[in-house]
Scaffold this active site. Sequence first.
Site, PDB file in Angstrom:
ATOM      1  N   GLN A  52      -4.814  -5.087   7.136  1.00 33.75           N
ATOM      2  CA  GLN A  52      -5.767  -5.807   6.643  1.00 33.75           C
ATOM      3  C   GLN A  52      -5.988  -7.092   7.315  1.00 33.75           C
ATOM      4  O   GLN A  52      -6.703  -7.939   7.008  1.00 33.75           O
ATOM      5  CB  GLN A  52      -5.660  -6.308   5.107  1.00 33.75           C
ATOM      6  CG  GLN A  52      -5.604  -5.068   4.089  1.00 33.75           C
ATOM      7  CD  GLN A  52      -7.252  -4.452   3.937  1.00 33.75           C
ATOM      8  OE1 GLN A  52      -8.121  -5.186   4.537  1.00 33.75           O
ATOM      9  NE2 GLN A  52      -7.266  -3.285   3.686  1.00 33.75           N
ATOM     10  N   LYS A  82     -10.686  -0.533  10.516  1.00 34.07           N
ATOM     11  CA  LYS A  82     -10.653  -1.785   9.687  1.00 34.07           C
ATOM     12  C   LYS A  82     -11.318  -2.999  10.723  1.00 34.07           C
ATOM     13  O   LYS A  82     -11.300  -4.301  10.001  1.00 34.07           O
ATOM     14  CB  LYS A  82      -9.648  -2.008   8.905  1.00 34.07           C
ATOM     15  CG  LYS A  82      -9.117  -0.923   7.840  1.00 34.07           C
ATOM     16  CD  LYS A  82      -8.118  -1.345   6.993  1.00 34.07           C
ATOM     17  CE  LYS A  82      -7.457  -0.182   6.295  1.00 34.07           C
ATOM     18  NZ  LYS A  82      -8.121   0.310   5.151  1.00 34.07           N
ATOM     19  N   ASP A 140       2.920  -4.523   8.136  1.00 33.47           N
ATOM     20  CA  ASP A 140       1.681  -3.845   7.874  1.00 33.47           C
ATOM     21  C   ASP A 140       0.513  -4.534   8.275  1.00 33.47           C
ATOM     22  O   ASP A 140       0.283  -5.394   7.351  1.00 33.47           O
ATOM     23  CB  ASP A 140       1.565  -3.160   6.482  1.00 33.47           C
ATOM     24  CG  ASP A 140       0.399  -2.606   6.087  1.00 33.47           C
ATOM     25  OD1 ASP A 140      -0.508  -2.577   7.009  1.00 33.47           O
ATOM     26  OD2 ASP A 140       0.343  -1.893   4.974  1.00 33.47           O
ATOM     27  N   HIS A 178       0.766  -1.288  -0.054  1.00 34.45           N
ATOM     28  CA  HIS A 178       0.172   0.140  -0.155  1.00 34.45           C
ATOM     29  C   HIS A 178       0.957   1.281   0.174  1.00 34.45           C
ATOM     30  O   HIS A 178       2.083   1.134   0.604  1.00 34.45           O
ATOM     31  CB  HIS A 178      -0.887  -0.269   1.306  1.00 34.45           C
ATOM     32  CG  HIS A 178      -1.732   0.846   1.387  1.00 34.45           C
ATOM     33  ND1 HIS A 178      -1.738   2.160   1.935  1.00 34.45           N
ATOM     34  CD2 HIS A 178      -3.290   0.742   1.111  1.00 34.45           C
ATOM     35  CE1 HIS A 178      -3.011   2.974   1.957  1.00 34.45           C
ATOM     36  NE2 HIS A 178      -3.925   2.087   1.463  1.00 34.45           N
ATOM     37  N   CYS A 206      -4.740   2.594  -3.543  1.00 29.91           N
ATOM     38  CA  CYS A 206      -3.442   2.993  -2.914  1.00 29.91           C
ATOM     39  C   CYS A 206      -2.402   1.865  -3.147  1.00 29.91           C
ATOM     40  O   CYS A 206      -1.733   1.928  -2.330  1.00 29.91           O
ATOM     41  CB  CYS A 206      -3.590   3.283  -1.411  1.00 29.91           C
ATOM     42  SG  CYS A 206      -4.755   4.688  -0.950  1.00 29.91           S
TER      43      CYS A 206
HETATM   44  N1  PMP Z   1      -1.936  -0.705   4.577  1.00 30.31           N
HETATM   45  C1  PMP Z   1      -2.725  -1.493   3.924  1.00 30.31           C
HETATM   46  C2  PMP Z   1      -2.549  -2.814   3.586  1.00 30.31           C
HETATM   47  C3  PMP Z   1      -4.273  -1.019   3.831  1.00 30.31           C
HETATM   48  O1  PMP Z   1      -5.173  -1.714   3.197  1.00 30.31           O
HETATM   49  C4  PMP Z   1      -4.556   0.236   4.308  1.00 30.31           C
HETATM   50  C5  PMP Z   1      -5.745   1.097   4.105  1.00 30.31           C
HETATM   51  N2  PMP Z   1      -6.251   0.971   2.931  1.00 30.31           N
HETATM   52  C6  PMP Z   1      -3.266   1.013   4.867  1.00 30.31           C
HETATM   53  C7  PMP Z   1      -2.052   0.485   4.919  1.00 30.31           C
HETATM   54  C8  PMP Z   1      -3.610   2.289   5.508  1.00 30.31           C
HETATM   55  O2  PMP Z   1      -4.359   2.372   6.586  1.00 30.31           O
HETATM   56  P1  PMP Z   1      -4.822   3.768   7.297  1.00 30.31           P
HETATM   57  O3  PMP Z   1      -5.264   4.569   6.202  1.00 30.31           O
HETATM   58  O4  PMP Z   1      -5.992   3.313   8.272  1.00 30.31           O
HETATM   59  O5  PMP Z   1      -3.543   4.243   7.940  1.00 30.31           O
END
Ligand code: PMP
Length: 441
Positions: free
Chosen positions: A237, A260, A234, A156, A398
């Site tokens: 998910q 999430k 990270d 991401h 993203c």
């Molecule tokens: N990493 C991953 C794999 C994600 O799916 C996301 C959210 N789409 C993020 C990081 C970023 O999370 P946040 O916007 O809650 O900081």
Amino acid sequence: MADLRPNPPNKMTDRSPAENHAGGQRLTAMLPHQAVNWSALRQDFPILDQQVHGHPLIYFDNAATSQKPRMVLDALLHYYERDNANVHRGIHELSNRATAAFEAARVRAAKFLNARSADEIIFTRGTTEGINLVAAAWGPKFIQRGDKILLTEMEHHSNIVPWQLLAERTGAQLAFLPINGDRGLLDPGRLDEFLTSDVKLLAMTHISNSLGTINPVAEYCERARRRGIVTLIDAAQSAGHGPLDVQEIGCDFLAFSAHKMCGPTGFGVLYGRGERLAETPPYQGGGEMILSVDFQQSTWKPAPHRFEAGTPDISGAIALHAAMDYLDGIGRGNIAHHDQELGAYAFEQLSALPGIRLFGPTMGRAGLVSFLLDGIHAHDVVTVADRSGVALRGGHHCNQPLMKRLGVESTARASFYFYNTTAEIDRFVEVIREIQMFFGK
Ligand code: PMP
């Protein structure tokens, strides 16, 4: 919390767990699947009970953010109605209550992750801030010109851009573990090739938000650690979608977002191994993080407070605590099993359609599917699906570098959580077929 009495047998719960290690990974060892009354759990989510454009809402955008159960909403309301005060400052009753609740959430988060100590839990605004904290505070002290930061092609933007900023600051370079095309799997057999002596950090996602790949992070961390490489996971998910044990994973850092996993937006956790946090300078300066301040210089508190400048999101911590209790009440092993069954079911149903390109592992996938319909833009799929009450997401998620790697600009994505049902997936597949026919495909 809803009654968790067993469901009558249905198509999903009846199926024996697929022997599906061939693709990605399972989030759990195949624990026996305990009977959970999934449809009763839906009643804990008031938002799900509504019509959108005249159709029952089918919420399949859980990878972007999950819905919140009544228990979490109640915890927020209770805090603001009864206990609201600033933490760590007052010695009056409300401040003591707020402080106790805030710190209890830290202890709960440590337990949720099986961290060795609550001092390894830093409260953040979410995954993005957690990763930025490591990149901005730990990074410049330990990463130098000529060093490499190893990522994967499925990261991401939150796990790419902070490292690009650090690389710019320090003269380090980024390297990427490749995926094997549309199936989106890393090749552990090639890891050694990339773990060269100049690699100082391996930062990778546990579950891909676009592909649904579940990475074997414990193995990657173990192999990196043997070479003295610091690791960051990270877990945006994966937290809330299955058991998560930082000691078993063996990482140095792990970041996730509350929103999430049934918790509030704008809140999250960064786990940092004790030794790593002890060597990391402050992230931001301000109140709460200092021991003493003079006109010219200051001294810092130890972790975790050194990394939490200013008034924190107290209600966020309290609501996350409620979310963690809620998820553990269901059983994270059960959630992982159910999620992955939904993912497998959706993948199987969509695979039977003509003119569809599916991304991610064929087996052992997380509870989400990304796809493209021949000749129909992902945004059109999402817009038309919305008219039938189906909430999907379309775009690059993203993951622009990943999209480039796949040779596409965007995908449509349906992402599930435990309150979703196979009946909703059946309806979604019907809607996808209707969309194909609408566009003359
Ligand atoms: N990493 C991953 C794999 C994600 O799916 C996301 C959210 N789409 C993020 C990081 C970023 O999370 P946040 O916007 O809650 O900081």
